[in-house]
Design an enzyme around this catalytic site. Structure first.
Site, short mmCIF file in Angstrom:
data_model
loop_
_atom_site.label_atom_id
_atom_site.label_comp_id
_atom_site.label_asym_id
_atom_site.label_seq_id
_atom_site.Cartn_x
_atom_site.Cartn_y
_atom_site.Cartn_z
N LYS A 43 0.93 -1.20 0.07
CA LYS A 43 0.00 0.05 0.01
C LYS A 43 0.97 1.26 -0.10
CE LYS A 43 -3.37 2.86 0.46
NZ LYS A 43 -4.28 3.38 -0.60
N CYS A 127 -2.15 9.96 -6.15
CA CYS A 127 -3.39 9.65 -5.46
C CYS A 127 -4.52 10.57 -5.64
CB CYS A 127 -3.07 9.64 -3.94
SG CYS A 127 -4.55 9.42 -2.93
O1 RRO Z 1 -5.85 5.55 -0.86
C1 RRO Z 1 -6.23 6.14 -1.92
O2 RRO Z 1 -7.26 6.61 -1.71
C2 RRO Z 1 -5.89 5.83 -3.32
C3 RRO Z 1 -4.59 6.07 -3.40
BR1 RRO Z 1 -3.12 6.50 -2.39
C4 RRO Z 1 -4.04 5.75 -5.13
O3 RRO Z 1 -3.09 6.19 -5.34
N1 RRO Z 1 -5.22 5.77 -6.01
C5 RRO Z 1 -6.48 5.27 -5.45
O4 RRO Z 1 -7.27 5.01 -6.29
N2 RRO Z 1 -6.66 5.58 -4.10
#
Ligand code: RRO
Length: 308
Positions: A43, A127
Site C-alpha cells: 500500500k 493519488c
Molecule cells: O488511498 C487512496 O485513496 C488511493 C490512492 Br493512495 C491511490 O493512489 N489511488 C487510489 O485510487 N486510491
C-alpha cells in the site's frame, strides 16, 4: 514461461497486485507473498500512519470500482519492516511511497535506501483522494521538482506511478520530463480520478468522502490504461520499463497490456473482488493463451501491437 524482469529483479510471473489492493496489513502482505503473484507491492505509505477517509470509501460496481480511501496506511516504517518476511518467502517486494509533501517523499526514500530487501520503490505521483491535495502527476513542474529532490538516492531502483493522461501534448510533456531522469520504470495507470457513481434508487452517491467523487478502476478503465502504456512505450527512452495497470480481469487483459509494451502487469479491482486466488487463474489463462498462439515467453509479443 510467464517470467519477466523489472528493475533488475527476476519475477517468476509477470503478474502482481496493484498498490492499494489487499496490501495494507501484515496479513494482506503475507497472503500476497504466499500466492502465485510474481511480486508483492505495498500500500502507498506516508511518513506517519493514517486512518484515511470515512467509510463507505470503496464500492464495487458492475463495471469495476470507485474508491476514495484517502491513503490509509501504517506508515513507511511498517512497510519497510515487512520486507524481511516477504523476502523469506522468496518474493520480490516493491514498496509504494506516497508522501504528502515533497519533503516527506524525500525523507522516506532517503531512509529506505538502507533496506536491501526492498527490491524497488514505486513513487506514487497520482493519488486522487486526499482532500485538498492535487495529484502531482497533473502538475508537470511539480513532477520535475519531486524527481529532482529524490534523484540523489540511487541504491534502490525507482519508478513512478502516474495518473491517466488523455491528450497527446500531455503525454509528450510528461515523457520529456521523465526521460531526463534515471528511472527504472513507470507504472500506468492509477485510477481515473474523481468519477461519480450514483444509485438512482436512493438518489444518492455511493461513497462518503468528497461528496461521492472517487477514483475509478476495473473494466471501464482498460482502454485508457492500454493507451497510456502504449503511448509511454513510444515516448519514453528504452531504459525506462513499463508496468501496466488498469482493467485486468482475465489472462487476455494481461496479454493486451504486454502487447502495448508492459514488462509486468498489476491487478487492482479484480484482486479486491476475487482475492489472491486471482493470480493462479490469471497465470493459467495467460499460459493457455500463449500456448494457443505458439508463444513461449512474453518477449515474443511484448510491445508488438500491430497498427492498421
Ligand atoms: O488511498 C487512496 O485513496 C488511493 C490512492 Br493512495 C491511490 O493512489 N489511488 C487510489 O485510487 N486510491
Amino acid at each position: 514461461m510467464l517470467s519477466s524482469q523489472l528493475a533488475g529483479i527476476e519475477f517468476a510471473s509477470c503478474i502482481m497486485n496493484a498498490s492499494g489492493a489487499r496490501c495494507t496489513t501484515a496479513e494482506d502482505l503475507q497472503a500476497l507473498a504466499r500466492s502465485e503473484a510474481g511480486a508483492v507491492v505495498s500500500k502507498s505509505c506516508t511518513l506517519e500512519a493514517r486512518e484515511g477517509n470515512p467509510s463507505p470509501r470503496y464500492v464495487d460496481t458492475a463495471w469495476g470500482s470507485i474508491n476514495s480511501m484517502g491513503l490509509p496506511n501504517k506508515g513507511w516504517q511498517f512497510y519497510s519492516q515487512e520486507a524481511a518476511q516477504i523476502a523469506d518467502l522468496g518474493k520480490p517486494y516493491i514498496m509504494s511511497v506516497s508522501g504528502l509533501t515533497l519533503e516527506e517523499n524525500k525523507i522516506i526514500i532517503a531512509q529506505l535506501q538502507e533496506n536491501q530487501q526492498v527490491g524497488a520503490i514505486e513513487l506514487n505521483l497520482s493519488c486522487p483522494n486526499v482532500p485538498n491535495k492535487p495529484q502531482t502527476g497533473y502538475d508537470f513542474e511539480q513532477v520535475r521538482r519531486v524527481l529532482d529532490a529524490v534523484a540523489e538516492f540511487d541504491a534502490i531502483p525507482l519508478g513512478v506511478k502516474l495518473p491517466p493522461y488523455f491528450d497527446f501534448v500531455h503525454f509528450q510533456n510528461v515523457a520529456d520530463i521523465l526521460n531526463q531522469y534515471s528511472l527504472a520504470f513507470v507504472t500506468c495507470i492509477n485510477s481515473i480520478g474523481n468519477g461519480l457513481v450514483i444509485d438512482a434508487e436512493s438518489e444518492s452517491v455511493v461513497i462518503k468522502p468528497k461528496g461521492g467523487f472517487g477514483g475509478l478502476g476495473g473494466d471501464i478503465v482498460k482502454p485508457t490504461a492500454l493507451a497510456n502504456v502504449r503511448m509511454f512505450r513510444q515516448l519514453l527512452k528504452p531504459e525506462i520499463q513499463l508496468v501496466g495497470c488498469g482493467g485486468v480481469r482475465t489472462g487476455q487483459d494481461v496479454f493486451e497490456h504486454i502487447l502495448c509494451g508492459a514488462d509486468v502487469v498489476q491487478v487492482g479491482t479484480q484482486l479486491m473482488q476475487e482475492g489472491v486466488g486471482v493470480f493462479a487463474r490469471l497465470n493459467a489463462e495467460l499460459q493457455t493463451l500463449m500456448q494457443r498462439k505458439g508463444y513461449t515467453s512474453i518477449a515474443d509479443f511484448k510491445g508488438k501491437l500491430k497498427t492498421l
